[in-house]
Write an enzyme that holds these catalytic residues in place. Structure first.
Site, PDB file in Angstrom:
ATOM      1  N   ARG A  62       0.824  -1.214   0.000  1.00 30.84           N
ATOM      2  CA  ARG A  62       0.000   0.000   0.000  1.00 30.84           C
ATOM      3  C   ARG A  62       0.856   1.261   0.000  1.00 30.84           C
ATOM      4  O   ARG A  62       0.413   2.325  -0.446  1.00 30.84           O
ATOM      5  CB  ARG A  62      -0.952  -0.018   1.193  1.00 30.84           C
ATOM      6  CG  ARG A  62      -2.164   0.856   0.959  1.00 30.84           C
ATOM      7  CD  ARG A  62      -3.049   1.069   2.183  1.00 30.84           C
ATOM      8  NE  ARG A  62      -3.345  -0.089   2.957  1.00 30.84           N
ATOM      9  CZ  ARG A  62      -2.867  -0.292   4.210  1.00 30.84           C
ATOM     10  NH1 ARG A  62      -2.081   0.592   4.777  1.00 30.84           N
ATOM     11  NH2 ARG A  62      -3.187  -1.379   4.860  1.00 30.84           N
ATOM     12  N   TYR A 116     -15.569  20.803 -12.052  1.00 30.28           N
ATOM     13  CA  TYR A 116     -15.987  19.498 -12.568  1.00 30.28           C
ATOM     14  C   TYR A 116     -17.198  19.015 -11.758  1.00 30.28           C
ATOM     15  O   TYR A 116     -17.182  19.068 -10.531  1.00 30.28           O
ATOM     16  CB  TYR A 116     -14.784  18.577 -12.378  1.00 30.28           C
ATOM     17  CG  TYR A 116     -14.907  17.169 -12.867  1.00 30.28           C
ATOM     18  CD1 TYR A 116     -15.109  16.888 -14.204  1.00 30.28           C
ATOM     19  CD2 TYR A 116     -14.759  16.106 -11.971  1.00 30.28           C
ATOM     20  CE1 TYR A 116     -15.174  15.574 -14.644  1.00 30.28           C
ATOM     21  CE2 TYR A 116     -14.819  14.798 -12.402  1.00 30.28           C
ATOM     22  CZ  TYR A 116     -15.033  14.535 -13.736  1.00 30.28           C
ATOM     23  OH  TYR A 116     -15.089  13.237 -14.161  1.00 30.28           O
ATOM     24  N   ASP A 188      -7.519  22.082  -9.274  1.00 24.65           N
ATOM     25  CA  ASP A 188      -7.671  20.960 -10.207  1.00 24.65           C
ATOM     26  C   ASP A 188      -6.973  21.380 -11.499  1.00 24.65           C
ATOM     27  O   ASP A 188      -7.457  22.227 -12.251  1.00 24.65           O
ATOM     28  CB  ASP A 188      -9.157  20.655 -10.443  1.00 24.65           C
ATOM     29  CG  ASP A 188      -9.355  19.422 -11.323  1.00 24.65           C
ATOM     30  OD1 ASP A 188      -8.479  19.154 -12.163  1.00 24.65           O
ATOM     31  OD2 ASP A 188     -10.393  18.753 -11.177  1.00 24.65           O
ATOM     32  N   LYS A 213      -6.519  11.508 -17.927  1.00 22.12           N
ATOM     33  CA  LYS A 213      -6.670  12.313 -19.130  1.00 22.12           C
ATOM     34  C   LYS A 213      -5.359  12.353 -19.913  1.00 22.12           C
ATOM     35  O   LYS A 213      -5.049  11.430 -20.624  1.00 22.12           O
ATOM     36  CB  LYS A 213      -7.147  13.721 -18.747  1.00 22.12           C
ATOM     37  CG  LYS A 213      -8.361  13.712 -17.797  1.00 22.12           C
ATOM     38  CD  LYS A 213      -9.614  13.134 -18.427  1.00 22.12           C
ATOM     39  CE  LYS A 213     -10.737  12.819 -17.438  1.00 22.12           C
ATOM     40  NZ  LYS A 213     -11.154  13.902 -16.578  1.00 22.12           N
TER      41      LYS A 213
HETATM   42  C1  LIG Z   1     -11.977  13.788 -15.510  1.00 21.17           C
HETATM   43  C2  LIG Z   1     -11.759  14.848 -14.525  1.00 21.17           C
HETATM   44  C3  LIG Z   1     -11.655  14.540 -13.170  1.00 21.17           C
HETATM   45  C4  LIG Z   1     -11.864  13.157 -12.622  1.00 21.17           C
HETATM   46  O1  LIG Z   1     -10.958  12.237 -13.050  1.00 21.17           O
HETATM   47  P1  LIG Z   1     -11.222  10.656 -13.066  1.00 21.17           P
HETATM   48  O2  LIG Z   1      -9.852  10.136 -13.239  1.00 21.17           O
HETATM   49  O3  LIG Z   1     -12.144  10.383 -14.217  1.00 21.17           O
HETATM   50  O4  LIG Z   1     -11.830  10.280 -11.740  1.00 21.17           O
HETATM   51  C5  LIG Z   1     -11.402  15.579 -12.297  1.00 21.17           C
HETATM   52  N1  LIG Z   1     -11.270  16.846 -12.724  1.00 21.17           N
HETATM   53  C6  LIG Z   1     -11.378  17.175 -14.017  1.00 21.17           C
HETATM   54  C7  LIG Z   1     -11.223  18.601 -14.422  1.00 21.17           C
HETATM   55  C8  LIG Z   1     -11.626  16.202 -14.956  1.00 21.17           C
HETATM   56  O5  LIG Z   1     -11.755  16.542 -16.244  1.00 21.17           O
END
Ligand SMILES: *Cc1c(COP(=O)(O)O)cnc(C)c1O
Length: 393
Positions: A62, A116, A188, A213
């Site tokens: 972990r 988001y 973010d 992403k």
């Molecule tokens: C896709 C996304 C997330 C979440 O990511 P996951 O890996 O799909 O949980 C968070 N913030 C933004 C801006 C995103 O585009």
């Protein structure tokens, strides 16, 4: 973290070297995938020494193996001034840990109105249930933020450019305000990645990414990360470990592979996105292109000041039309798949409906979010132009 040989190298060069310590790679180029729960201690002495200092080496799965450490260290190296990175099984899990680390029961959280949507849902459900109140602010009004800070405010949450509508925030100013008032700033940073916007060096405390992403980049794994400034790292790491958050080694290997080509992919994504956005801005079906990379967009000046390039995403607000026209547009596209997420090599389109509570977002027609993949830009322009022609009927 130590082991950083990249010094003052340019970001594209750092992406190639970051996290590749010889003691982790043993002479091959990429760190092997260590699948591990149990790590064995050879002697009682070794077991006791490891228990006293579990960060000195392998301890328990972990806490990671060289596969996770290599990815975490590489992401830290991409954020000059950062103290460390913790990995998560998704971007949403990373956001949850950032919010948990920065707030406590009875606290108040200021959140940008364009975050988001799952972040908003988390604030409204989980965070509200543990007694953290969330108040939304206008992401474009940094002067209006200071008066919203209360005695019990604990954190300011940003996302820039924001989801779906791409308003650009004055992140350095907001992060400076947070630091001055003793609040934790969270960004973010999924849209930009540290490559286009190294958040920690702009004063942010916790820089969150959905690695799903651009870093993974091939639509085949989910993962998240939080990179922390020195003052925020220890508390953040403890919180993440106590929450049991970890990322699978196979996924980390995919993310490491993606990371090596991030610079060249982002360059292509950005170039294509700006070319397509520009081309669509003259189409008669389009009311407005929402793309801070284009002059004339309200966020253009801040984007130009703070970001070293454009990413793959923008949106178009269409002139009023019915559902049948929208279906004719999107169903017939050849190169744009319809689906969530972005950052992969394949182009995507998604009808979206932004939700706002502190500001107003109004368009008369439908809105499409567009992710430009790595296809030829002219093919994408021709495909989307034909789709918009079908929209007009
Ligand atoms: C896709 C996304 C997330 C979440 O990511 P996951 O890996 O799909 O949980 C968070 N913030 C933004 C801006 C995103 O585009």
């Amino acid at each position: 973290m130590s082991g950083d040989k990249s010094g003052g190298d340019a970001p594209a060069t750092k992406l190639v070297h970051a996290g590749r310590r010889p003691e982790w790679t043993h002479g091959v180029v990429n760190p092997p995938v260590y699948r591990a729960s149990t790590c064995l201690f050879e002697t009682l002495d070794a077991y006791e020494a490891a228990s006293r200092n579990p960060d000195a080496g392998l301890y328990y799965g972990r806490r990671g193996t060289p596969t996770q450490w290599a990815l975490a260290e590489a992401l830290t190296e991409m954020e000059p001034g950062a103290a460390g990175t913790h990995l998560f099984p998704s971007g949403v899990a990373a956001i949850a840990a950032a919010l948990m680390a920065a707030t406590s029961s009875g606290g108040h959280l200021l959140m940008a109105d364009n975050v988001y949507e799952p972040t908003r849902v988390m604030a409204k459900s989980v965070m509200a249930r543990i007694g953290v109140e969330t108040e939304y602010y206008d992401p474009t009004d940094s002067d209006g933020l200071a008066p919203l800070i209360r005695a019990n405010t604990q954190a300011i949450y940003m996302e820039s450019p924001g989801s779906l509508t791409f308003e650009v925030q004055d992140v350095p100013a907001i992060a400076a305000l947070a630091r001055e008032r003793g609040l934790v700033s969270i960004l973010d940073n999924t849209w930009a990645t540290p490559l286009l916007f190294p958040a920690i060096s702009h004063g942010v405390d916790l820089s969150v990414q959905s690695l799903t992403k651009y870093v993974v980049g091939h639509s085949d794994a989910l993962m998240g990360s939080v990179t922390a400034a020195p003052g925020a790292w220890q508390n953040f790491r403890n919180t993440a470990l106590r929450l049991g958050q970890t990322a699978a080694p196979d996924d980390c290997a995919l993310a490491l592979r993606g990371l090596r080509t991030l610079a060249i992919r982002m360059e292509r994504h950005g170039k294509t996105a700006l070319a397509l956005a520009e081309a669509l801005s003259n189409h008669p079906a389009v009311e407005r292109v929402i793309c801070p990379g284009l002059p004339g967009d309200p966020g253009h000046a801040l984007w130009k000041r703070d970001f070293s390039g454009y990413a793959s995403l923008f949106a178009i607000a269409l002139k009023p039309g019915d559902r049948k026209a929208l279906a004719a547009c999107v169903d017939g596209l050849r190169h744009f798949g319809m689906g969530f997420s972005f950052g992969g090599y394949e182009s995507l389109v998604l009808p979206v409906n932004p939700l706002r509570t502190a500001t107003r977002w109004q368009t008369d027609g439908p809105m499409l979010r567009i992710h430009c993949g790595l296809e030829d830009a002219d093919d994408l322009i021709a495909d989307m132009t034909a789709g918009l022609d079908r929209y007009l009927g």
